[in-house]
Design a protein around this motif. Structure first.
Motif, PDB file in Angstrom:
ATOM      1  N   TRP A 198     -30.145  -2.495-100.897  1.00  0.00           N
ATOM      2  CA  TRP A 198     -28.682  -1.584-100.906  1.00  0.00           C
ATOM      3  C   TRP A 198     -27.935  -3.090-100.721  1.00  0.00           C
ATOM      4  CZ3 TRP A 198     -27.654   2.939 -97.984  1.00  0.00           C
ATOM      5  CH2 TRP A 198     -29.111   3.157 -98.005  1.00  0.00           C
ATOM      6  N   PHE A 199     -26.501  -2.069-100.823  1.00  0.00           N
ATOM      7  CA  PHE A 199     -25.774  -3.615-101.077  1.00  0.00           C
ATOM      8  C   PHE A 199     -24.340  -2.582-100.933  1.00  0.00           C
ATOM      9  CE2 PHE A 199     -26.664  -5.468-105.115  1.00  0.00           C
ATOM     10  CZ  PHE A 199     -28.025  -4.793-105.051  1.00  0.00           C
ATOM     11  N   ARG A 200     -23.344  -3.226 -99.962  1.00  0.00           N
ATOM     12  CA  ARG A 200     -22.660  -3.346 -99.527  1.00  0.00           C
ATOM     13  C   ARG A 200     -20.710  -3.606-100.120  1.00  0.00           C
ATOM     14  NH1 ARG A 200     -23.471  -6.047 -93.412  1.00  0.00           N
ATOM     15  NH2 ARG A 200     -22.332  -8.372 -94.551  1.00  0.00           N
ATOM     16  N   GLN A 201     -19.790  -2.518-100.238  1.00  0.00           N
ATOM     17  CA  GLN A 201     -18.524  -3.198-100.312  1.00  0.00           C
ATOM     18  C   GLN A 201     -17.499  -2.888 -99.079  1.00  0.00           C
ATOM     19  OE1 GLN A 201     -17.389  -1.509-103.989  1.00  0.00           O
ATOM     20  NE2 GLN A 201     -15.968  -3.490-104.067  1.00  0.00           N
ATOM     21  N   ALA A 202     -16.471  -4.244 -98.690  1.00  0.00           N
ATOM     22  CA  ALA A 202     -15.505  -4.165 -97.797  1.00  0.00           C
ATOM     23  C   ALA A 202     -14.485  -3.978 -98.781  1.00  0.00           C
ATOM     24  CB  ALA A 202     -15.749  -5.143 -96.803  1.00  0.00           C
ATOM     25  N   PRO A 203     -12.730  -3.334 -97.981  1.00  0.00           N
ATOM     26  CA  PRO A 203     -12.136  -3.449 -98.743  1.00  0.00           C
ATOM     27  C   PRO A 203     -11.113  -4.095 -99.132  1.00  0.00           C
ATOM     28  CG  PRO A 203     -12.074  -2.070 -96.444  1.00  0.00           C
ATOM     29  CD  PRO A 203     -13.054  -3.263 -96.385  1.00  0.00           C
ATOM     30  N   GLY A 204     -10.967  -4.253-100.636  1.00  0.00           N
ATOM     31  CA  GLY A 204     -10.325  -5.803-100.555  1.00  0.00           C
ATOM     32  C   GLY A 204     -11.767  -6.793-101.663  1.00  0.00           C
ATOM     33  N   LYS A 205     -12.891  -6.466-101.380  1.00  0.00           N
ATOM     34  CA  LYS A 205     -13.543  -7.662-101.424  1.00  0.00           C
ATOM     35  C   LYS A 205     -14.734  -6.806-102.702  1.00  0.00           C
ATOM     36  CE  LYS A 205     -14.678  -9.419 -96.963  1.00  0.00           C
ATOM     37  NZ  LYS A 205     -14.825 -10.502 -95.947  1.00  0.00           N
ATOM     38  N   GLU A 206     -15.708  -7.756-103.324  1.00  0.00           N
ATOM     39  CA  GLU A 206     -16.782  -7.464-103.608  1.00  0.00           C
ATOM     40  C   GLU A 206     -18.478  -6.877-103.293  1.00  0.00           C
ATOM     41  OE1 GLU A 206     -15.808 -10.088-107.977  1.00  0.00           O
ATOM     42  OE2 GLU A 206     -17.548 -10.556-107.044  1.00  0.00           O
TER      43      GLU A 206
END
Length: 121
Positions: A34-42
Motif C-alpha cells: 500500500w502506498f499513498r500520495q498526498a497533494p503536492g507530495k511524492e
C-alpha cells in the motif's frame, strides 16, 4: 488488475479498512504493498506484505496504527487503519509484484486506481 476500495471521510481518531481485489494469478506469488500520495507530495510507502504472508513492513509514520493483511483464497489485501490523523489524508494505492516485498515503489509493476482517504481534524 487491482481494484482498491474503502476510502472515505473520517474524523481524526477514527478507523477505515481499505481493500484491494486482485486479478493477479497466482495471487499467492505476489507481494503486495500500500502506498499513498498526498497533494503536492511524492507517492510514499505505507505498508507491505510478502507473498508468503509472514513478512510485513510498515512506514514509521503508521507503525502501531495500521495493519496490512491478505486473504489469498479471495485474492484480496487489506489495510486496517486506526487512530487516523489529518496527515494520513491522501490517495491510497495498492500495488503488486512477483517475488520479494520491497518498500521502493519503483519495484512494483502493477498498480490499482487509488482510493481517497480524508481525515478531518
Amino acid at each position: 488488475q487491482l481494484q482498491a476500495s474503502g476510502g472515505g471521510l473520517v474524523q481524526a481518531g477514527g478507523s477505515l479498512r481499505l481493500s484491494c481485489l486482485a486479478s493477479l494469478r497466482p495471487f499467492s506469488r505476489y507481494s503486495m504493498g500500500w502506498f499513498r500520495q498526498a497533494p503536492g507530495k511524492e507517492r510514499e510507502f505505507v505498508a507491505g506484505i510478502a507473498w508468503n504472508v509472514v513478512n510485513t513492513a510498515y512506514a514509521d509514520s503508521v507503525k502501531g496504527r495500521f495493519t496490512i493483511s491478505r486473504d489469498n483464497a479471495n485474492n484480496t489485501v487489506y489495510l486496517q487503519m486506526n487512530s487516523l490523523k489529518p496527515e494520513d489524508t491522501a490517495v491510497y494505492y495498492c500495488a503488486g509484484r512477483q517475488g520479494t516485498m520491497y518498500s521502493d515503489r519503483t519495484r512494483y509493476h502493477v498498480w490499482g486506481q487509488g482510493t481517497l482517504v480524508t481525515v478531518s481534524s
